[in-house]
Design a protein around this motif. Structure first.
Motif, mmCIF file in Angstrom:
data_model
loop_
_atom_site.group_PDB
_atom_site.id
_atom_site.type_symbol
_atom_site.label_atom_id
_atom_site.label_comp_id
_atom_site.label_asym_id
_atom_site.label_seq_id
_atom_site.Cartn_x
_atom_site.Cartn_y
_atom_site.Cartn_z
ATOM 1 N N GLU A 162 -74.623 10.466 -4.413
ATOM 2 C CA GLU A 162 -73.834 9.816 -3.363
ATOM 3 C C GLU A 162 -73.941 8.294 -3.396
ATOM 4 O O GLU A 162 -73.168 7.585 -2.748
ATOM 5 N N ASN A 163 -74.906 7.769 -4.156
ATOM 6 C CA ASN A 163 -75.049 6.325 -4.299
ATOM 7 C C ASN A 163 -74.370 5.789 -5.558
ATOM 8 O O ASN A 163 -74.469 4.596 -5.857
ATOM 9 N N ARG A 164 -73.684 6.661 -6.292
ATOM 10 C CA ARG A 164 -72.957 6.260 -7.484
ATOM 11 C C ARG A 164 -71.490 6.002 -7.152
ATOM 12 O O ARG A 164 -70.905 6.685 -6.309
ATOM 13 N N VAL A 183 -81.765 -2.603 -9.715
ATOM 14 C CA VAL A 183 -80.963 -1.563 -9.061
ATOM 15 C C VAL A 183 -80.460 -2.131 -7.737
ATOM 16 O O VAL A 183 -81.245 -2.378 -6.821
ATOM 17 N N THR A 184 -79.140 -2.302 -7.623
ATOM 18 C CA THR A 184 -78.587 -3.059 -6.499
ATOM 19 C C THR A 184 -77.090 -2.799 -6.372
ATOM 20 O O THR A 184 -76.442 -2.426 -7.354
ATOM 21 N N PRO A 185 -76.519 -3.004 -5.183
ATOM 22 C CA PRO A 185 -75.062 -2.996 -5.087
ATOM 23 C C PRO A 185 -74.449 -4.334 -5.527
ATOM 24 O O PRO A 185 -73.246 -4.400 -5.792
ATOM 25 N N ILE A 197 -74.602 -2.657 0.940
ATOM 26 C CA ILE A 197 -73.599 -1.606 0.889
ATOM 27 C C ILE A 197 -74.199 -0.372 0.209
ATOM 28 O O ILE A 197 -75.030 -0.478 -0.683
ATOM 29 N N ASP A 198 -73.740 0.810 0.636
ATOM 30 C CA ASP A 198 -74.386 2.057 0.202
ATOM 31 C C ASP A 198 -73.875 2.572 -1.138
ATOM 32 O O ASP A 198 -73.275 3.650 -1.232
ATOM 33 N N PHE A 199 -74.079 1.801 -2.193
ATOM 34 C CA PHE A 199 -73.945 2.296 -3.551
ATOM 35 C C PHE A 199 -74.899 1.479 -4.411
ATOM 36 O O PHE A 199 -75.381 0.423 -4.001
ATOM 37 N N LEU A 200 -75.208 1.965 -5.595
ATOM 38 C CA LEU A 200 -76.181 1.295 -6.454
ATOM 39 C C LEU A 200 -75.681 1.254 -7.897
ATOM 40 O O LEU A 200 -75.075 2.212 -8.382
ATOM 41 N N ILE A 201 -75.947 0.143 -8.554
ATOM 42 C CA ILE A 201 -75.660 -0.047 -9.972
ATOM 43 C C ILE A 201 -76.949 -0.544 -10.614
ATOM 44 O O ILE A 201 -77.680 -1.331 -10.005
ATOM 45 N N GLU A 202 -77.253 -0.086 -11.830
ATOM 46 C CA GLU A 202 -78.424 -0.598 -12.524
ATOM 47 C C GLU A 202 -77.994 -1.392 -13.747
ATOM 48 O O GLU A 202 -77.071 -0.988 -14.469
#
Length: 347
Positions: free
Chosen positions: A57-59, A120-122, A87-92
């Motif tokens: 759900e964070n992708r 790991v952050t939006p 914001i509720d998503f994450l990118i690495e």
């Protein structure tokens, strides 16, 4: 731009280039230090990695990539806590890689060869520029300037594959009492993690207002339990205090935000700053050189501060430090009238 193309492909040891459009002057570029096609090592087992521990759900759903601006707006509107929560998503991205040193490797699965670090952050600038231009100012700031910046770590085998169950995401700033808010600062505490092995120890490098480093220790869950391993007792020590140095050199076991508990990560001490002699600094490269005259002595440690406009390398002692007051730090590097100055005045 043409001037970049010329500088990259035709650069020499010493040259001067004037770009009238930007009114910038470049001097003493030493392209041998930044031409990856000349200086890079040979590629072995190239791969792309993502952390399985990050919840689905964070992708960002792949079908939203083509209209990412609308996705950002939707996530912003559903994230009421704003900048500080993120914001509720994450990118690495921004990976670091190190060979696991022997004294740590013996506490991990036999297949573990490398340690991978990731930011790991939006916060991102990964999509077409026009997509960001569509964003309202508040959404743009939340996407690019949010305060959620986690540390991702993973054990890899000799083919750069993540060992199942041995990848984690750690909310580092909150755990050690250094979480920032947008009211006081314009950037998160930690960004762009990297790993270095120096004299058999594993060091974590992070960009803060300067460059900060700390020693890391790793172990697989259950290693040494009940066999008198002295590390087990020290791992329960509370985090260091924000002010003072009561626990400065004492280890602290970090909690994993994602990824379960198979991989245990410990900060061996509080972060210390590598002072470059100038304003700020970021993305230093640390390396060691054997002592030719005394082979049994520890290696000498150096840090590459800059590669342009001049190549700047200096020797450092990564385990020695002087503790400065916040006011001393401000006088050395913070500019008057900034948010950091106001934060300093209120502490």
């Amino acid at each position: 731009p043409n001037y970049c193309l010329d500088l990259y492909f035709n650069g020499t040891q010493k040259e001067s280039i004037f770009d009238g459009k930007r009114s910038r002057f470049y001097d003493n570029y030493q392209t041998k230090f930044w031409r990856f096609d000349r200086s890079r090592p040979k590629f072995t087992s190239p791969t792309t990695l993502t952390l399985p521990s990050i919840p689905k759900e964070n992708r960002i759903p792949p079908h939203r990539f083509k209209n990412i601006s609308s996705y950002f707006i939707e996530k912003y509107e559903s994230s009421p806590l704003g900048y500080d929560h993120g914001i509720d998503f994450l990118i690495e991205y921004n990976p670091g890689l190190a060979v696991i040193p022997p004294k740590i490797k013996k506490k991990l699965p036999n297949e573990a060869v490398y340690l991978l670090s990731l930011r790991v952050t939006p916060a991102n600038n990964c999509f077409p520029h026009d997509e960001y231009k569509k964003l309202p100012k508040a959404v743009w700031e939340a996407v690019l300037l949010g305060m959620k910046n986690h540390l991702g770590l993973a054990l890899l085998d000799d083919q750069y594959r993540i060992l199942p169950g041995y990848d984690v995401v750690i909310q580092l700033d909150t755990q050690i009492g250094l979480k920032r808010t947008m009211k006081e600062y314009d950037s998160p505490t930690f960004m762009d993690y990297r790993l270095f092995v120096l004299n058999g120890d594993l060091y974590l490098h992070a960009n803060v207002d300067t460059v900060a480093v700390s020693k890391l220790d790793l172990r697989a869950k259950g290693f040494g339990d009940g066999d008198g391993d002295g590390n087990n007792e020290s791992r329960s020590i509370p985090p260091v205090r924000k002010h003072g140095n009561e626990n400065f050199d004492r280890p602290y076991k970090l909690r994993n935000l994602y990824g379960g508990d198979l991989l245990e990560v410990t900060l061996q001490r509080q972060f210390i700053t590598i002072w470059s002699g100038g304003h700020g600094g970021k993305n230093f490269a640390l390396f060691s050189v054997p002592n030719v005259t005394h082979p049994v002595s520890p290696d000498s440690v150096y840090v590459e501060i800059n590669i342009t406009p001049e190549h700047h390398v200096q020797q450092v002692l990564p385990d020695e430090y002087d503790q400065l007051t916040l006011q001393q730090v401000f006088e050395l590097m913070w500019k008057k009238g900034t948010k950091k100055e106001k934060a300093c005045q209120h502490r």
